[in-house]
Design an enzyme around this catalytic site. Structure first.
Site, PDB file in Angstrom:
ATOM      1  N   CYS A  57      -4.583  -3.830   0.338  1.00  0.00           N
ATOM      2  CA  CYS A  57      -4.587  -5.172   0.934  1.00  0.00           C
ATOM      3  C   CYS A  57      -5.798  -5.360   1.857  1.00  0.00           C
ATOM      4  O   CYS A  57      -6.918  -5.434   1.367  1.00  0.00           O
ATOM      5  CB  CYS A  57      -3.258  -5.432   1.621  1.00  0.00           C
ATOM      6  SG  CYS A  57      -2.940  -7.185   1.787  1.00  0.00           S
TER       7      CYS A  57
ATOM      8  N   HIS B 153       1.337  -3.589  -1.518  1.00  0.00           N
ATOM      9  CA  HIS B 153       1.686  -2.565  -0.517  1.00  0.00           C
ATOM     10  C   HIS B 153       2.673  -1.529  -1.055  1.00  0.00           C
ATOM     11  O   HIS B 153       3.864  -1.587  -0.725  1.00  0.00           O
ATOM     12  CB  HIS B 153       2.321  -3.247   0.697  1.00  0.00           C
ATOM     13  CG  HIS B 153       1.385  -4.052   1.514  1.00  0.00           C
ATOM     14  ND1 HIS B 153       0.639  -3.535   2.541  1.00  0.00           N
ATOM     15  CD2 HIS B 153       1.067  -5.360   1.450  1.00  0.00           C
ATOM     16  CE1 HIS B 153      -0.094  -4.474   3.094  1.00  0.00           C
ATOM     17  NE2 HIS B 153       0.138  -5.597   2.448  1.00  0.00           N
TER      18      HIS B 153
ATOM     19  N   GLU C 104       3.201   1.294   0.003  1.00  0.00           N
ATOM     20  CA  GLU C 104       3.769   2.044   1.139  1.00  0.00           C
ATOM     21  C   GLU C 104       5.011   1.350   1.713  1.00  0.00           C
ATOM     22  O   GLU C 104       5.715   1.933   2.531  1.00  0.00           O
ATOM     23  CB  GLU C 104       2.704   2.244   2.231  1.00  0.00           C
ATOM     24  CG  GLU C 104       2.352   1.028   3.067  1.00  0.00           C
ATOM     25  CD  GLU C 104       1.448  -0.001   2.366  1.00  0.00           C
ATOM     26  OE1 GLU C 104       1.185   0.142   1.152  1.00  0.00           O
ATOM     27  OE2 GLU C 104       1.036  -0.962   3.029  1.00  0.00           O
TER      28      GLU C 104
HETATM   29  N1  GLN Z   1      -4.712 -11.427   4.822  1.00  0.00           N
HETATM   30  C1  GLN Z   1      -5.095 -10.201   5.453  1.00  0.00           C
HETATM   31  C2  GLN Z   1      -6.599 -10.121   5.642  1.00  0.00           C
HETATM   32  O1  GLN Z   1      -7.309 -10.961   5.214  1.00  0.00           O
HETATM   33  C3  GLN Z   1      -4.617  -8.995   4.664  1.00  0.00           C
HETATM   34  C4  GLN Z   1      -3.124  -8.929   4.702  1.00  0.00           C
HETATM   35  C5  GLN Z   1      -2.540  -7.563   4.486  1.00  0.00           C
HETATM   36  O2  GLN Z   1      -3.204  -6.528   4.634  1.00  0.00           O
HETATM   37  N2  GLN Z   1      -1.258  -7.537   4.223  1.00  0.00           N
HETATM   38  O3  GLN Z   1      -7.059  -9.199   6.250  1.00  0.00           O
END
Ligand code: GLN
Length: 193
Positions: A79, A172, A174
């Protein structure tokens, strides 16, 4: 026992640590660039990419990470971590680390689909579809020739990619009890040791 560090400056690094410990991995929390020397692989967790990259630069991680990746250290970004390791972003901020040959769009699902879950077929792992949790997630817009798509959404957008010993996932793993992608990363780390 492999030694897989988690970048522990912001975000959900503890959840990654808990999963890896179930898989008999030693998981040092990395807070300073010098601590990268003792590890065989690194996870950059989810969180807020602008904050993570800002802290990466404040602590001086950027050039050290680039060197480590050049000499083959496996890295997995989830992410915000995927955003951090990208070559390019469609957003102006943050300035990514240019480690993986992908272009990424942040918050690609807008407000309505801030968070959602989808079952994905993931290459390089065995068994049934992977239940993937997306939270204000990015997607991969485009990628270089050396990058392979491991999973995509029903609409075709890539959400898990691999380039050699580097992995990036929009979702995610995790936050679930399915450890197969952590196990894949563990095998990548063992094979590159
Ligand atoms: N939207 C977040 C970002 O731009 C990432 C979100 C996440 O890691 N769950 O950093």
């Amino acid at each position: 026992m492999p030694n897989i560090g988690v970048l522990a400056i912001q975000g959900d690094f503890l959840e990654h640590k808990q999963v890896l410990e179930q898989l008999d991995v030693k998981v040092p929390e990395i807070r300073l660039p010098g601590e990268l020397d003792g590890i065989d692989g690194l996870i950059i967790p989810g969180g807020e990419s602008t904050t993570i990259v800002q802290l990466i630069d404040i602590y001086g991680f950027r050039p050290v990470l680039a060197d480590k990746v050049k000499s083959g250290m496996p890295v997995w970004g989830t992410c915000a971590g995927m955003i951090a390791i990208a070559n390019n972003l469609t957003d102006k901020r943050p300035e990514p680390l240019h480690l993986m040959d992908i272009e990424v769009s942040r918050n690609a699902f807008g407000r309505q689909a801030d968070s959602f879950e989808e079952d994905l077929d993931v290459e390089d792992i065995e068994g049934p579809p992977f239940h993937a949790v997306f939270i204000r997630a990015p997607v991969v817009n485009s990628m270089g020739e050396g990058v392979k798509t491991l999973a995509k959404l029903r609409d075709g957008r890539p959400v898990a990619v691999r380039q050699g010993a580097m992995l990036a996932t929009s979702f995610h793993p995790e936050l679930t009890t399915d450890y197969r992608i952590h196990d894949l990363f563990k095998r990548i780390v063992e094979n590159s040791a």
